[in-house]
Each structure stands twice: as C-alpha cells, then as structure tokens.
Scaffold this motif. Structure first.
Motif: not given
Lengths: 248, 566
Positions: A201-202, A225-230, B30-35, B38-39, B41-42
């Motif tokens: 994870x970055x 802020x992650x690669x695809x998540x904020x 609040x999340x503007x962008x969510x994957x 990606x999450x 993984x943790x």
C-alpha cells in the motif's frame, strides 16, 4: 568613579571568560571531547529510557547545531531504533534560558524495528516517571523532517482492529510541526508519504493536524491520499491515555 | 536529548495496539475517491466487496469503542446509492457486523464484479454476521434477511421478494424466499455452496410455484402463449454446469385442459447432454388452443379442435425424442370420438417411428381436408405403424412416409351427406371385406404429413405426376395456395391433389359465380381502386352478411378467406 583596581578585575574577568570560552570551544572541537559528550548524552537519555543508547559521534558547532551520527537504541541486545544522522538546529541562548524550541530537526535514514506481532518493541521504552510539581517548559519543533525512513513491523503479520499492518514501511518521508500546548501535543502534518509492503500500500500524501491530549486524540481535517483513494477524517478518539502510553 | 525523548514519544503514538480496545472513536469520514480493492489490502473484510472506482462516501460516522462501534454510512456511484447503519465489534479474533443497509438502483454486477448479477437492485438488507480468520482467509457466518420490491436477473424479473437465511462460510442457506414473478407466486428454499478452487457452485432448491401463466413469461423463454394456471412443486439441484430438476404439478390448467395432479416433469443437464421426461394425465386438451398458442396458422388450426383426455409419458434428449406414448380415453380428435387409443412415437437414427392402435367413431373426413367427394364420417378400429423420414431434407409424402397396418371400419357410420356416407360405406365395406394389402407387405398410403393416417384414393390417369414425372411440381403451387383451406384430399401425389383441388374449385358453380364477380382475392388486389370499388360496392350486402357470419359463404369468411378490403 571606578577605581583602577576594579577595572583591572573586570578586564581579567572578561579575558578569563573569553579564554574559557575559547578553551571550551577548542576542547569541544576535539574528537575526544565529542565522544565524551556523546557518552554523557547517552547516559542522560538512559535516565528516561529503558534501553541502551549509543551515539557514535556528535558533530555540528553545538552552539546552534548539533549533529548526532549513528544513534542506536538497543533493548535486550537488539537495536530497535537506528538513526543514521540526527541534526538539531536550536538557539543556544533560548535553551540556556529554559526554552525548548528547536528550529529544525532532521532525521536521515531512521530505521525503527517495532517488533510486530502482539507487542511492539517500543512498548515500555519510556521509563515510568513520578509526577513532578515542576512544570516543564513546552517543547516546540518548528520543522521535523524525516527522510528515507524505514519501519520494520516484524516478520509476524500484525493486525490491529481488523486492519493488516504492513510488515515493512519504507521510503518514509515527512515534514511535521510539533508543538506542546496546554491541551496536549499538537502534530501538524505538512507532508507525509510512505510505502508499505506486505500488504502493498502506498500512502502518497497525508496532511492535517493531530492533537494528542491527556485522554483524547483530536484529528482535524486529516486528509489521507492513497493511489486510488482519498478520504478526510475529523473527530476525536477518546480514552486515549497518553500517560498509559508513556507508562508502557 | 529531550528532542530524542519527544521523538520517541511520538513514535509511541503508533504503538497503541494494546490500547485500541479501550478507545472510543467519534470520527466523521468523507471520501472523494474510494477504491475498496486498495483498502482491502489492509482491511481484509472488504475483500469481497468491489465498489466501482467512482464510488464516493458521502457520510461515514464512526462512534463508540472497537467492541461496540456504531457506523452510519451513505455513499453513491452515479444513480446507485447505498446507506445504512451498522453495529460492529472489531475486536479479534471474531468480529461481528450487524445492521441494516438500503440499496437503491445498485448495479450489483458492477459493484461485485459479477456481470451475471442484477444491474438494478433496490433492496433492504438486514444482517448479523461474524467474521473470523481461518487458514489465512476471512470466514463469514451469520444470518441475513432481504426485502426487495423489484429484482431483475438475467432478463427475468421478480417482485415483492422476501428472503432470509444463514451464511455459513462458503454455504448460503436460503431458509425461505417468496416472490411474485409473471403472475406466479414462488415460495422456495435451498442452499448454495461455493467450494474452494475451480469446482463449480453446488446448489439445491425446493419450492412451489402457483398461478403460473405461460402467456406472461418473458419472450426470451420462448414459452408458448397458452393460457394456463399451473401450480407445481419443484426441486432443482446442480453442481457447476450440471443440473437437474423435477416438477410435480398439482391440479392445473393448461390451454383449457385440466392437468392432473401428480404429473411429473423432469430434466437434466450433464456431460451426456440434455434430457427430459414428462408423464402424467390430461383432460380436455384442445389442440386448437395449443396450436394457436404455438403460432400455427389459425385457419389450419381449425381442424385441431379437440378434447383430449388420457395419460402421456414422454422421454427425450436435446437431439431426439427417445419415446412417447399417449393413451387416449374418451377423447375427441379431428371431429372423431376416440374411446380408447394408444399412440406411440420414437425417433431413431433412421427417422420417426410411430404406431397408433385404437378405436374411433364419427370420424369426419372433411376435417382432413377431403374434397366434397370424400366428405363423410367413419368409425372403426385403427392399428397402424409407420415411419417418417426426410423431415430435415425436404419431406415428401410419397417417398418419406411409410404406413403399415389395418383400418377396420366399424358398423356405426354417419355424415352430413347420406349419399357421401353411402359412398364411404361402400368403399369401407369393400376394404373390410378384403383389406387391401400391398404385395410388398408394406403399403404406401398418402398422408397429411403423417398426421392423418388414412388411405388416399389412388392417382388417376390425369395425375400430372404420372404423366410428366415429379420434376415440375412447383407449377401448381399457385393453384394450391389459392385454394388453401378448402376441404380437399386428393391422391398421394401433391400435384395430383392440387390438380384435383383445382377441378373441384372449378366445378363449384357458386365459386365460379363468385369468381366472375370478384375474381380471386389475389386478383382483386391487382385491380385498380375504381374497379375494385365497383365490385366491392356491388356486393356490399353480401359482404356484410359474410362479416356477420351469416350467408352461404360465411364459412369462407370464418376461414379468413375474405373478400377484398376485409
């Protein structure tokens, strides 16, 4: 009217002070004195830490900058913190007058072996201290810079509250401002990034403010802020007992 | 040194693993962008959820300790919205998530990465799940309840869906699911198991369906548009691509026919292919209604008006009908009464084999399209067998239909025309006295596609086939089409029948008069509008009578053999 004798004494005193300063400066510039000074610093630190500390060398002019190289904190024979270079910029007069303000602290290539598993190696690192009536002056670090840091959680996979913690965090870079306030220790994060592996994870950017009070942890506009998540977090974490942390 | 101590204190902030249990969270996220990929993984618990990249969390309020944390959330992705309230216990080793979630217009296939899932889900889900780690993976156990007003899946739609059950690791048990689909009420229960590895999903469902009307099924199912009211219990099970099913009907109605309780339909799909079987009883089956539902030409289906009662047993595969037997009792078929008969059919590599053994009375020969000369009624016993070949390669009655057997006319005869009846009786009497047998031992008889097995008059000298051979049969197609629907049965050569049909038409004085006034329907369409108006107005009264179903040519109207402009 100042008598000649008094003038003579003042002159000799000034000369003596200057000579002492010059001599101390000369002594401090020697390798022998710096090694001794490093040992002194380590002994002082061991009063507060339940660990052994070694400093290979102290550099800098010591009046405005101190540079500690190869700082190693060992516990039970294994190193838990290694800092390749720790440089501290300060105002010596402020320190002499009791201030605790540091203009800049830089950590180059710090390596923290947390231990992982159920217990972190940092647990109990600070020795329990009896409550003191004296009110210590607040600590302030205007700029704490961390470069190329590494945190080794451990070979055992760590899981906290349903979250998998990466085995190893590398490329840790941060620029923080730390201020001790009456409400607690405020950490203002100007920039923070790191790369975790196992799981991968970055974290590309973290900004915001964290106020660690006596029992509460207040998070203000913490943007991760992650690669695809904020996402942004606001709120408090209660029952956070910093004293218990310190005791551990 | 104090700097070092301060740093260590900061690092100790991260060393809160042992303190997490006592923490109380009060966070707004609040999340503007969510994957979630990606999450996940943790946060392994999110591994099974695959939200689209554009998903946004509008609200995520977290409050309480890890052991009793309340989470209120809301998010959206375009028109898809999800919201809910959870109560979670995140303390290891067994975590618990319970709560309720509302989904509105959610594209489940896109969210979960399963294209087969419904694209527009609106549902309310209540669940109480426990998550634990086993062998490096998350194991889920718990209960759930789903309510949805409308669910569409793979082109099928169900409304008022209510389901509840349990989740046990890789097995989802549906204690009960109720829904309405295409006017039918469905009540089912079952179990689905998702084995580890490449093994296919195993499932088994039992249930009942009531009030099923085939006419309301979606067109994609290609079900015949037959009025029906079916109530049945079913069992479907399968593993991977293989599946099997069984349905046992309660007393139901199909095309006006009463299907007896206990009628069983079975099917199976395996490596050996698709197979099916059906056995049961039916009463009052009207082939005309069935033909209408199957889209067969209404004019042609008139002759199928019937009331069939009996038992049937059919077995087949995807490629062929292994065997079928129908035992008719007290039925009416093609105008004839069939007190008892057995029909057997099977498909073999050489073609279709069939056999008919039974009695019939009051067989109306006109129902078979016989010409005026052949109209009448017949009774007797029929015991024939035969074969049909070439169905896929240009079926020719003269060469592809072979019938062998005995037709024994009985003593009871009747008909609309006594003279015709006498002619038939005479002919039948001769056959009964000396049943005609072909020297080859296997007589060739003209048949109507194998449906009407009865002897045809032999071709006469005027048979064009005899005269010219079989090469130019298409010349007579227009004549045959123009007189389609006429009661006519000719010789066993199609051209011969066509020729005779034309002769019958031309001998009919009323038709000749009509043709002189109107011409054939096709010819009238070719007329100019003015000429057509004159003709139509000139016969207006006659046309109106025909429309009302009265008059001498009303039967032609009923057959769709109308006049221009109708």
């Amino acid at each position: 009217m100042m008598t000649p004798r008094l003038v003579r004494w003042l002159a000799w005193s000034a000369i003596g002070i200057l000579a002492f300063a010059a001599a101390s400066w000369l002594i401090l510039q020697t390798n022998w004195s710096r090694v001794r000074l490093g040992r002194l610093a380590a002994r002082q630190a061991e009063r507060f830490l339940d660990a052994n500390i070694s400093v290979a060398r102290i550099g800098g002019d010591l009046y405005s900058t101190a540079v500690l190289e190869d700082v190693v904190i060992r516990r039970d024979g294994s190193s838990i913190i290694e800092i390749g270079r720790l440089s501290v910029h300060y105002d010596v007069i402020d320190l002499v007058l009791g201030g605790r303000t540091f203009q800049r602290v830089e950590l180059d290539s710090p390596v923290i072996a947390s231990g992982g598993g159920s217990g972190f190696a940092l647990s109990g690192l600070l020795k329990p201290r009896p409550p003191s009536d004296r009110e210590s002056p607040p600590i302030r670090i205007d700029r704490l810079v961390i470069r190329n840091g590494t945190v080794v959680i451990g070979p055992e996979p760590a899981e906290v509250g349903g979250m998998r913690v990466p085995d190893r965090i590398t490329s840790l870079a941060a620029e923080l401002q730390i201020t001790q306030r009456p409400g607690g220790l405020e950490v203002r994060i100007h920039r923070l990034s790191m790369y975790g592996s196992g799981p991968e994870i970055a974290v590309t950017a973290v900004t915001g403010t964290v106020l660690a009070g006596a029992t509460d942890l207040t998070i203000d506009n913490l943007t991760v802020q992650l690669e695809d998540t904020v996402f942004t977090i606001d709120g408090t974490i209660e029952n956070y007992d910093s004293g218990e942390v310190a005791r551990q | 040194m104090r700097v070092v101590l301060a740093l260590i204190g900061l690092l100790a902030l991260a060393d809160t693993a042992q303190l997490l249990a006592q923490l109380r969270f009060k966070l707004d996220i609040a999340a503007k962008r969510l994957s979630l990929e990606e999450l996940s993984r943790v946060i392994p618990a999110l591994d099974s959820v695959n939200l689209p990249p554009g998903f946004q969390i509008d609200q995520l309020d977290v409050s309480g300790p890890l052991g009793n944390m309340e989470i209120t959330f809301a998010g959206h992705d375009g028109d898809s919205r999800v919201s809910g309230k959870l109560l979670v216990d995140l303390r290891a080793p067994e975590r618990r998530v319970q709560g309720v979630a509302d989904f509105a217009n959610v594209d489940a296939g896109r969210w979960l990465g399963q294209p087969a899932l419904p694209p527009d889900v609106t549902a309310n889900v209540e669940f109480d799940l426990r998550l634990s780690a086993r062998d490096g993976r998350t194991v889920v156990n718990g209960t759930y309840a789903v309510r949805s007003p409308d669910v569409s899946l793979a082109g099928y739609r169900a409304t008022s869906v209510r389901a509840h059950g349990r989740v046990e690791d890789r097995t989802i048990t549906i204690a009960q699911v109720r829904a309405r689909a295409y006017s039918a009420a469905i009540d089912a229960r079952g179990r689905m198991t998702f084995p580890e590895g490449d093994a296919g999903t195993r499932y088994a469902f039992d249930g009942t369906v009531a009030g099923l009307d085939l006419r309301r099924l979606p067109r994609s199912m290609r079900a015949p548009a037959i009025a029906s009211d079916v109530t049945a219990g079913f069992h479907v099970s399968g593993a991977g691509p293989a599946m099997s099913g069984r349905a046992q009907l309660s007393p139901s109605t199909i095309a006006g026919a009463a299907v007896g309780g206990g009628t069983v339909l079975e099917f199976g799909l395996s490596d050996a292919g698709f197979r099916y079987a059906a056995r049961g009883a039916v009463r009052g089956l009207d082939l005309q209604q069935v033909a209408h539902g199957l889209g067969i030409d209404a004019r042609a289906s008139n002759r199928f008006s019937s009331a069939i009662a009996g038992r049937f047993d059919v077995e087949g595969t995807r490629d062929r009908l292994v065997g079928a037997s129908i035992v008719l009792t007290d039925s009416r078929l093609f105008g004839a009464s069939v007190p008892a008969a057995t029909v057997r059919a099977a498909e073999t590599p050489e073609g279709w084999q069939f056999g008919v053994d039974g009695q019939f009375t009051a067989l109306d020969l006109a129902a078979f399209g016989a010409g005026a000369k052949d109209d009448g009624a017949l009774a007797g016993h029929l015991n024939v067998s035969g074969s049909v070949t070439g169905l896929d390669d240009g079926f020719e009655v003269s060469s592809d239909l072979a019938v062998e057997g005995r037709v024994t006319p009985g003593p009871e005869r009747g008909g609309r025309d006594d003279d015709r009846g006498r002619r038939h009786r005479g002919a039948a009497g001769r056959r009964r006295a000396a049943p005609r047998r072909r020297p080859a031992g296997r007589s060739r008889m003209a048949g109507d596609g194998g449906r009407n097995v009865r002897p045809r008059p032999p071709c006469g000298d005027r048979c064009p086939v005899r005269r010219e051979g079989r090469a130019a049969r298409s010349d007579w197609r227009d004549v045959r089409k123009a007189t389609r629907g006429d009661r006519f049965t000719g010789g066993h050569h199609r051209r011969c029948r066509d020729a005779r049909r034309e002769r019958v038409v031309r001998r009919s004085a009323s038709r000749i008069r009509r043709d002189r006034r109107l011409g054939s329907p096709r010819r009238i369409h070719r007329l100019s509008p003015a000429r057509r108006a004159v003709l139509v107005h000139g016969i207006g009264a006659r046309r109106r009578r025909i429309r009302r179903g009265r008059g001498p040519d009303a039967h032609r109207r009923r057959r769709g053999f109308g006049v221009c402009g109708t």
